[in-house]
Design an enzyme around this catalytic site. Sequence first.
Site, mmCIF file in Angstrom:
data_model
loop_
_atom_site.group_PDB
_atom_site.id
_atom_site.type_symbol
_atom_site.label_atom_id
_atom_site.label_comp_id
_atom_site.label_asym_id
_atom_site.label_seq_id
_atom_site.Cartn_x
_atom_site.Cartn_y
_atom_site.Cartn_z
ATOM 1 N N ASP A 63 0.831 -1.214 0.000
ATOM 2 C CA ASP A 63 0.000 0.000 0.000
ATOM 3 C C ASP A 63 0.858 1.254 0.000
ATOM 4 O OD1 ASP A 63 0.997 -0.290 2.573
ATOM 5 O OD2 ASP A 63 -0.935 -0.528 3.540
ATOM 6 N N ASN A 132 -7.206 -1.971 14.400
ATOM 7 C CA ASN A 132 -8.607 -2.198 14.026
ATOM 8 C C ASN A 132 -8.786 -3.451 13.165
ATOM 9 O OD1 ASN A 132 -7.595 -1.465 11.567
ATOM 10 N ND2 ASN A 132 -8.873 0.337 11.283
ATOM 11 N N HIS A 134 -7.097 -4.122 10.351
ATOM 12 C CA HIS A 134 -6.868 -3.960 8.903
ATOM 13 C C HIS A 134 -5.612 -4.686 8.438
ATOM 14 C CE1 HIS A 134 -4.357 0.087 9.121
ATOM 15 N NE2 HIS A 134 -3.601 -0.962 9.341
ATOM 16 N N GLU A 139 -9.540 -1.362 5.353
ATOM 17 C CA GLU A 139 -10.116 -1.023 6.646
ATOM 18 C C GLU A 139 -11.357 -1.881 6.900
ATOM 19 O OE1 GLU A 139 -8.237 0.611 8.372
ATOM 20 O OE2 GLU A 139 -7.624 2.551 7.602
#
Length: 249
Positions: A63, A132, A134, A139
Amino acid sequence: MEVIIRPDADAVAATAMDFVGRLYARKADPVVGLATGKTPLKLYALMRASGLDFSRTRFFNLDELVGLGAADPKSFRRFLRDNLLDGLGAPDGNIRLLDGSLQDLEAEAEAYEAALKAAGGIDLQVLGLGRNGHIGFNEPGSSLGSRTRPKTLDRDTLADYGEGTPRFSITMGIGTILEARSLLMLATGEAKAEAVRRIAEGPLTSETPGSALQLHPRARLIVDEAAAARLARGDYWRWVWQNKWRVGQ
Ligand code: PGA
């Protein structure tokens, strides 16, 4: 998913390096997918010091943040150059990193998927894990079948990355990540313990993108004791590691 619990972050990196070494023992020209973040830094230091021949490796990355030039200190390209790629001996032509500075990110995503395909797919993908849940910038709520695409960062992620972080990214999709032939996820520290529990023992759900590793036939999650603290079956995984027949793994 195989969960490997090691005493601390140094041992996590050393075990991850073992798996990297095994890959190079059977393939001199592998395709390797890289992750940005604090977690893989110790592994990258070991790779740099390993003496392995990386000149025939093709590198990709997970990413990148949108709007940053390759030299920007916040860009993931810069991070990977500074912390791993520079000095590794891989020719520039073998390094394909996502470019978030381009106007047409959809075209970049398509070109990236095509480059992955042309390289024959990724042999080993290194992954970190967000608090979280991810993976990459997929996400919570990301489709488990998603492909490389632009993606808006979650507020939790922005808080973790700090002031001034762009809100947009371009990221390999979960479906893209699952096509790698093996996955090596590293997670360390107590802040990751809940996310580790959710991906390893929680339900398979797009609310926890890392739970997609449950679908992958060769996914390894290497954690330190702090990140393993909430696993209900931690004892089982320690037992597996102590008893495992390791030849040929
Ligand atoms: P970290 O990031 O390695 O810096 O904790 C992981 C991630 O957000 O994917």
